[in-house]
Structures are given as C-alpha cells and as structure tokens.
Design an enzyme around this catalytic site. Structure first.
Site, mmCIF file in Angstrom:
data_model
loop_
_atom_site.group_PDB
_atom_site.id
_atom_site.type_symbol
_atom_site.label_atom_id
_atom_site.label_comp_id
_atom_site.label_asym_id
_atom_site.label_seq_id
_atom_site.Cartn_x
_atom_site.Cartn_y
_atom_site.Cartn_z
ATOM 1 N N HIS A 10 0.825 -1.227 0.000
ATOM 2 C CA HIS A 10 0.000 0.000 0.000
ATOM 3 C C HIS A 10 0.858 1.277 0.000
ATOM 4 C CE1 HIS A 10 -3.158 -2.949 0.677
ATOM 5 N NE2 HIS A 10 -2.350 -3.463 1.556
ATOM 6 N N GLU A 24 -2.360 0.218 8.001
ATOM 7 C CA GLU A 24 -1.484 -0.836 7.465
ATOM 8 C C GLU A 24 -0.273 -0.252 6.746
ATOM 9 O OE1 GLU A 24 -3.422 -3.460 4.705
ATOM 10 O OE2 GLU A 24 -1.597 -4.624 4.319
ATOM 11 N N HIS A 77 2.382 -7.149 4.780
ATOM 12 C CA HIS A 77 0.997 -6.685 4.924
ATOM 13 C C HIS A 77 0.446 -6.915 6.324
ATOM 14 C CE1 HIS A 77 0.040 -5.845 0.647
ATOM 15 N NE2 HIS A 77 1.111 -6.594 0.479
ATOM 16 N N GLU A 142 1.200 -11.802 5.972
ATOM 17 C CA GLU A 142 0.134 -11.093 6.699
ATOM 18 C C GLU A 142 0.470 -11.279 8.174
ATOM 19 O OE1 GLU A 142 -2.213 -9.258 5.543
ATOM 20 O OE2 GLU A 142 -2.797 -9.938 3.531
#
Ligand SMILES: [Zn+2]
Length: 257
Positions: A10, A24, A77, A142
C-alpha cells in the site's frame, strides 16, 4: 550475497487496512525499513518498493523486482476482517512455483510463527498480483489482524521484533554473508569473559578444589564445572558463583579470631 526485494504494501492514497490506532501502510513501512537494515547487516543487497508514504501499483511492484533481477521478493501486509479474527499467515502463488519458493515460505513462516505469539493460520496459496507477476521466489506476509485489538498492538509495538523474525526467516533461505556483522536494532549481547588463570599452578589448585567439592557426600558439586574449567570454557561469573556455592555449603570457613 543475494538481492532481496522488500515490498511494504500500500502507501499514499491507499492506506491498506485501517485499525483503531494505526494504518497498514504505516505499520508495514516501519517493518520494511528495519528489515532492510537487518538484511544489509547480514551482507545482502536490499531494495524497497517504497521507503516513503507513496502509492505504487501492484504490477509495478513486481516489475521493479523483475527489472532489478531480485533473487527474492517479500511483501509485507497487515490482515483485516471482523474484530475477533486473529493470527499470522503467509502466501505464495497458487500456480506453478519453484521449490525455492516453497522453501522461502516455510523458512519465513516458521521463523515468525514460532515467536509472534498469536495463532498460526498456516502457509497458504493464492493468486495475488505481486506473487503472480514477480519472476523470483515470492512470499507475502500477513503479520496479524489490524482489526483485532491484541493483534494491532503487536503491529504497532513490535516493529523491530517483526523485522528481526522476518530477517531470520529470509536468511534461513538466503544465507548470511557477514555472520559477525552487528545487528541494528538488536540488543547487543556482551560476550562473557572466560576465567583464565594466569599461572598453571592456579589452574591446578582451582581444579583440585572443584574436585574436592565433587567428592563431598552431602551436596556434591556437578563435575561439569571442573570439565568447563579444564576446557577453558568456565566464565569469570561462573567462577565467582562457584566460590559463593562453596561458601554457602560451608566448604570454606574463615579462621576464627
Ligand atoms: Zn495489505
């Protein structure tokens, strides 16, 4: 030396998942910057997809790694779902992958899952753009759920630990080029000083005393201490400790006045 491409997910207008206390895009950038320094200290060359809060499209991230000729691609992430979802998971592409890809996933996954302190949701496979379009072994991490209060605390407060565990996993696969390099962010541990008597007479007397303590009927001393002494592996602090053990057990008594 390996070329390792680290991709903090991101950025810019794309915040990624948003928690109660963090975003995040910020959490993963902090881990990425720490991870870069750690991997460089292990002698690897590292390129980040972004080192600031900017937006980069998914395909462009994969292309950057391909153009650079990266050996490994690791994307960072935070997960998000309902507030009761929690845990750690990793992904690789669900199509054809090399054995180095599955090895890299296992290395990173095991290093983190053992220490992160939340549920291990497993090693998974999915057709994610960065994994599908990058041409080297690629793993997407993650770390935890930003939507869960406990998980988010880890994401916010344990940035250095997450970077260290990730680095540990990557070097389990990529190797360490400079094993003695200091690890930035890690607590520097001082090497214990060894007990080295300056004369052999002192060494012999020490060994004799330890041997006598081993022969005591009540509370005999473990022979491992004399073995360590003779192998030159006894530390100064062990030697002082042994002296106190001897005093405590009444084996050393001062002369009465
Ligand atoms: Zn994400």
């Amino acid at each position: 030396m390996s070329k390792i491409f680290i991709d903090p997910g991101h950025g810019g207008h794309d915040s990624g998942a948003v928690g109660k206390r963090s975003k995040e895009k910020d959490n993963v950038l902090k881990v990425g910057l720490n991870l870069k320094a750690l991997l460089e200290s292990y002698g690897h060359t590292v390129k980040l997809s972004r080192s600031t809060d900017v937006f980069i499209a998914l395909s462009e991230r994969a292309q950057m790694a391909n153009r650079w000729g990266a050996d490994y691609f690791v994307s960072l992430h935070n997960n998000s779902a309902t507030s009761d979802a929690s845990g750690f998971e990793t992904f690789i592409y669900n199509g054809n992958v090399s054995s180095s890809t599955t090895k890299l996933q296992a290395a990173i996954h095991n290093a983190i899952s053992k220490e992160i302190g939340i549920r291990d949701r497993g090693m998974k496979r999915e057709s994610l753009a960065v994994l599908r379009e990058s041409s080297m072994p690629a793993v997407l991490i993650e770390y935890a759920f930003i939507s869960n209060t406990v998980d988010e605390t880890i994401l916010i407060n344990q940035v250095e630990k997450l970077a260290q565990l990730t680095a540990k996993g990557i070097v389990a696969q990529a190797g360490i080029v400079k094993p003695t390099a200091p690890t930035p962010g890690a607590t520097q541990k001082e090497e214990p000083k060894l007990y080295k008597p300056s004369a052999s007479a002192i060494l012999n007397s020490t060994a004799t005393v330890l041997k006598r303590l081993e022969q005591k009927v009540d509370n005999p001393l473990d022979p491992q201490w004399r073995e360590k002494l003779l192998k030159g592996e006894l530390t100064e602090s062990d030697a002082i400790g042994l002296l106190y053990v001897a005093i405590d057990r009444g084996h050393i008594v001062g002369k009465a006045e």
